[in-house]
Design a protein around this motif. Structure first.
Motif, mmCIF file in Angstrom:
data_model
loop_
_atom_site.group_PDB
_atom_site.id
_atom_site.type_symbol
_atom_site.label_atom_id
_atom_site.label_comp_id
_atom_site.label_asym_id
_atom_site.label_seq_id
_atom_site.Cartn_x
_atom_site.Cartn_y
_atom_site.Cartn_z
ATOM 1 N N LYS A 257 0.821 -1.214 0.000
ATOM 2 C CA LYS A 257 0.000 0.000 0.000
ATOM 3 C C LYS A 257 0.852 1.260 0.000
ATOM 4 O O LYS A 257 0.327 2.373 -0.101
ATOM 5 C CB LYS A 257 -0.929 -0.001 1.214
ATOM 6 C CG LYS A 257 -1.960 -1.121 1.183
ATOM 7 C CD LYS A 257 -2.875 -1.050 2.392
ATOM 8 C CE LYS A 257 -3.928 -2.151 2.330
ATOM 9 N NZ LYS A 257 -4.891 -2.057 3.446
ATOM 10 N N ASN A 258 2.179 1.079 0.189
ATOM 11 C CA ASN A 258 3.132 2.191 0.134
ATOM 12 C C ASN A 258 2.823 3.273 1.154
ATOM 13 O O ASN A 258 2.901 4.463 0.882
ATOM 14 C CB ASN A 258 3.162 2.793 -1.280
ATOM 15 C CG ASN A 258 4.422 3.629 -1.504
ATOM 16 O OD1 ASN A 258 5.454 3.370 -0.896
ATOM 17 N ND2 ASN A 258 4.316 4.618 -2.365
ATOM 18 N N LYS A 259 2.446 2.831 2.355
ATOM 19 C CA LYS A 259 2.183 3.782 3.430
ATOM 20 C C LYS A 259 3.442 3.990 4.263
ATOM 21 O O LYS A 259 4.393 3.234 4.176
ATOM 22 C CB LYS A 259 1.062 3.252 4.335
ATOM 23 C CG LYS A 259 -0.316 3.259 3.698
ATOM 24 C CD LYS A 259 -1.350 2.819 4.723
ATOM 25 C CE LYS A 259 -2.761 2.914 4.147
ATOM 26 N NZ LYS A 259 -3.780 2.495 5.137
ATOM 27 N N GLU A 260 3.393 5.026 5.087
ATOM 28 C CA GLU A 260 4.482 5.251 6.039
ATOM 29 C C GLU A 260 4.278 4.299 7.218
ATOM 30 O O GLU A 260 3.855 4.690 8.299
ATOM 31 C CB GLU A 260 4.485 6.705 6.506
ATOM 32 C CG GLU A 260 4.948 7.686 5.461
ATOM 33 C CD GLU A 260 6.421 7.503 5.106
ATOM 34 O OE1 GLU A 260 7.213 7.186 6.023
ATOM 35 O OE2 GLU A 260 6.762 7.659 3.926
ATOM 36 N N THR A 261 4.556 3.027 6.997
ATOM 37 C CA THR A 261 4.238 2.017 7.992
ATOM 38 C C THR A 261 5.188 2.068 9.190
ATOM 39 O O THR A 261 6.372 2.333 9.069
ATOM 40 C CB THR A 261 4.303 0.602 7.379
ATOM 41 O OG1 THR A 261 5.575 0.423 6.754
ATOM 42 C CG2 THR A 261 3.211 0.407 6.377
ATOM 43 N N ALA A 262 4.593 1.795 10.343
ATOM 44 C CA ALA A 262 5.372 1.645 11.576
ATOM 45 C C ALA A 262 5.872 0.209 11.641
ATOM 46 O O ALA A 262 5.722 -0.570 10.691
ATOM 47 C CB ALA A 262 4.487 1.966 12.768
ATOM 48 N N ASN A 263 6.502 -0.176 12.761
ATOM 49 C CA ASN A 263 6.872 -1.573 12.955
ATOM 50 C C ASN A 263 5.612 -2.437 12.876
ATOM 51 O O ASN A 263 4.569 -2.059 13.379
ATOM 52 C CB ASN A 263 7.504 -1.763 14.329
ATOM 53 C CG ASN A 263 8.838 -1.055 14.499
ATOM 54 O OD1 ASN A 263 9.280 -0.873 15.613
ATOM 55 N ND2 ASN A 263 9.480 -0.636 13.422
ATOM 56 N N LEU A 264 5.770 -3.601 12.262
ATOM 57 C CA LEU A 264 4.639 -4.521 12.107
ATOM 58 C C LEU A 264 4.972 -5.837 12.811
ATOM 59 O O LEU A 264 6.104 -6.313 12.733
ATOM 60 C CB LEU A 264 4.363 -4.793 10.632
ATOM 61 C CG LEU A 264 4.106 -3.565 9.752
ATOM 62 C CD1 LEU A 264 4.059 -3.985 8.281
ATOM 63 C CD2 LEU A 264 2.797 -2.882 10.151
ATOM 64 N N GLY A 265 3.977 -6.429 13.476
ATOM 65 C CA GLY A 265 4.208 -7.708 14.124
ATOM 66 C C GLY A 265 2.932 -8.518 14.201
ATOM 67 O O GLY A 265 1.854 -7.977 14.502
ATOM 68 N N LEU A 266 3.026 -9.814 13.881
ATOM 69 C CA LEU A 266 1.875 -10.690 14.010
ATOM 70 C C LEU A 266 2.301 -12.125 14.230
ATOM 71 O O LEU A 266 3.412 -12.524 13.839
ATOM 72 C CB LEU A 266 0.936 -10.612 12.795
ATOM 73 C CG LEU A 266 1.359 -11.339 11.511
ATOM 74 C CD1 LEU A 266 0.142 -11.644 10.665
ATOM 75 C CD2 LEU A 266 2.328 -10.491 10.718
ATOM 76 N N ILE A 267 1.422 -12.895 14.847
ATOM 77 C CA ILE A 267 1.622 -14.328 15.050
ATOM 78 C C ILE A 267 0.381 -15.050 14.549
ATOM 79 O O ILE A 267 -0.747 -14.631 14.874
ATOM 80 C CB ILE A 267 1.869 -14.661 16.531
ATOM 81 C CG1 ILE A 267 3.160 -14.010 17.035
ATOM 82 C CG2 ILE A 267 1.931 -16.180 16.749
ATOM 83 C CD1 ILE A 267 3.417 -14.220 18.525
ATOM 84 N N ILE A 268 0.567 -16.112 13.783
ATOM 85 C CA ILE A 268 -0.543 -16.956 13.331
ATOM 86 C C ILE A 268 -0.285 -18.380 13.813
ATOM 87 O O ILE A 268 0.811 -18.923 13.623
ATOM 88 C CB ILE A 268 -0.697 -16.938 11.803
ATOM 89 C CG1 ILE A 268 -0.955 -15.508 11.305
ATOM 90 C CG2 ILE A 268 -1.841 -17.855 11.368
ATOM 91 C CD1 ILE A 268 -1.080 -15.406 9.798
ATOM 92 N N ILE A 269 -1.294 -18.983 14.425
ATOM 93 C CA ILE A 269 -1.194 -20.349 14.934
ATOM 94 C C ILE A 269 -2.330 -21.163 14.335
ATOM 95 O O ILE A 269 -3.505 -20.853 14.523
ATOM 96 C CB ILE A 269 -1.279 -20.398 16.471
ATOM 97 C CG1 ILE A 269 -0.211 -19.499 17.095
ATOM 98 C CG2 ILE A 269 -1.160 -21.830 16.975
ATOM 99 C CD1 ILE A 269 -0.350 -19.327 18.589
ATOM 100 N N GLY A 270 -1.990 -22.209 13.607
ATOM 101 C CA GLY A 270 -2.979 -23.081 12.996
ATOM 102 C C GLY A 270 -3.146 -24.358 13.805
ATOM 103 O O GLY A 270 -2.181 -24.961 14.246
ATOM 104 N N MET A 271 -4.396 -24.729 14.017
ATOM 105 C CA MET A 271 -4.685 -25.950 14.780
ATOM 106 C C MET A 271 -4.663 -27.172 13.861
ATOM 107 O O MET A 271 -5.039 -27.093 12.706
ATOM 108 C CB MET A 271 -6.069 -25.840 15.439
ATOM 109 C CG MET A 271 -6.206 -24.649 16.372
ATOM 110 S SD MET A 271 -5.031 -24.695 17.745
ATOM 111 C CE MET A 271 -5.650 -26.102 18.659
#
Length: 271
Positions: A257-271
């Protein structure tokens, strides 16, 4: 001829036995909790990465923590890393027969003390998930979003400890009028964090949450939440690929999206 026949029979029996053993091991692993897990951090367009995460597996269960630090220079980074290290170290002593609530009570208080002991005045928001088999409990300090992806839909479990949620609670209890709530600005601001002089406990899920096969847990920092819509995330999560590929694609959608993004963080857990 008869010896050869019996030799073949014995080989078939041994092979069948090995197959049954492998199947039983896989079933046992499934009951004990084997999760497809991926965590992704991206620095965005900032100079310092102030997000951190930790993942630990123990006796068929697991703990995942995601943090977002704030503070001058490296103070936020140090606060986030200190919080994660506190969680992972204490989880090594976790007894899965006990309620996760006792773990949350100890670890958030200890993390708060550890961050306060750092010379720089940093702070951190933190979200923690504890899984015992298919049973979920979570706790949040500050601004962190946790979802369950079930079927083709993201179901919001919690936005964490932000003013918007506090205002809703006060209005529902009759402690604040709707008119007064509308006059309050900056409602997305977090009102709690790790590193307070006056320690405030986390928001803890009230009940155990039973997860189903093919469910996914998604934990996001505020910067991810503000940079991508729920619909866009659902379009990524519904794809038949690994959690690793899903997590990285979500980050790429945001960066595209070419935004002025800040730090990004995510976790995905699949069962």
């Amino acid at each position: 001829m008869e010896i050869a026949l019996w030799a073949n029979v014995i080989c078939i029996i041994i092979a069948f036995g090995i197959l049954i053993l492998r199947i039983s091991i896989q079933v046992k692993k499934g009951k004990n909790g084997i999760f497809d897990v991926e965590a992704v951090l991206d620095i965005g367009k900032r100079q310092i990465q102030t997000n951190a995460y930790g993942i630990k597996r123990l006796n068929g269960g697991m703990m995942a923590v995601l943090t977002a630090g704030e503070g001058r220079d490296y103070a936020g980074k140090v606060a986030a890393l200190t919080t994660v290290r506190t969680f992972t170290k204490l989880y090594d002593q976790y007894d899965s027969t006990q309620s996760p609530d006792s773990f949350f009570e100890k670890v958030f208080k200890l993390a708060n003390t550890n961050v306060l002991n750092i010379p720089d005045m940093g702070k951190a928001y933190a979200g923690c998930i504890v899984l015992n088999g298919n049973t979920l409990k979570y706790a949040i300090v500050g601004h962190m979003n946790i979802y369950i992806f079930r079927g083709k839909e993201l179901i919001l479990l919690s936005k964490g400890q932000i003013m918007e949620e506090l205002i809703k609670e006060k209005v529902s209890k009759g402690l604040l009028s709707k008119e007064a709530a509308l006059r309050i600005s900056d409602i997305n601001r977090a009102y709690n964090f790790v590193g307070r002089d006056d320690y405030m406990p986390p928001l803890v899920s009230r009940n155990d949450i039973r997860l189903k096969k093919k469910d996914m847990l998604v934990m996001l920092t505020e910067s991810v939440q503000n940079s991508i819509s729920v619909r866009e995330m659902e379009e990524v999560l519904v794809k038949k690929n690994s959690c690793k590929e899903k997590a990285r694609e979500i980050i790429e959608v945001i960066k595209g999206k070419n935004k002025e993004t800040a730090n990004l963080g995510l976790i995905i857990i699949g069962m």
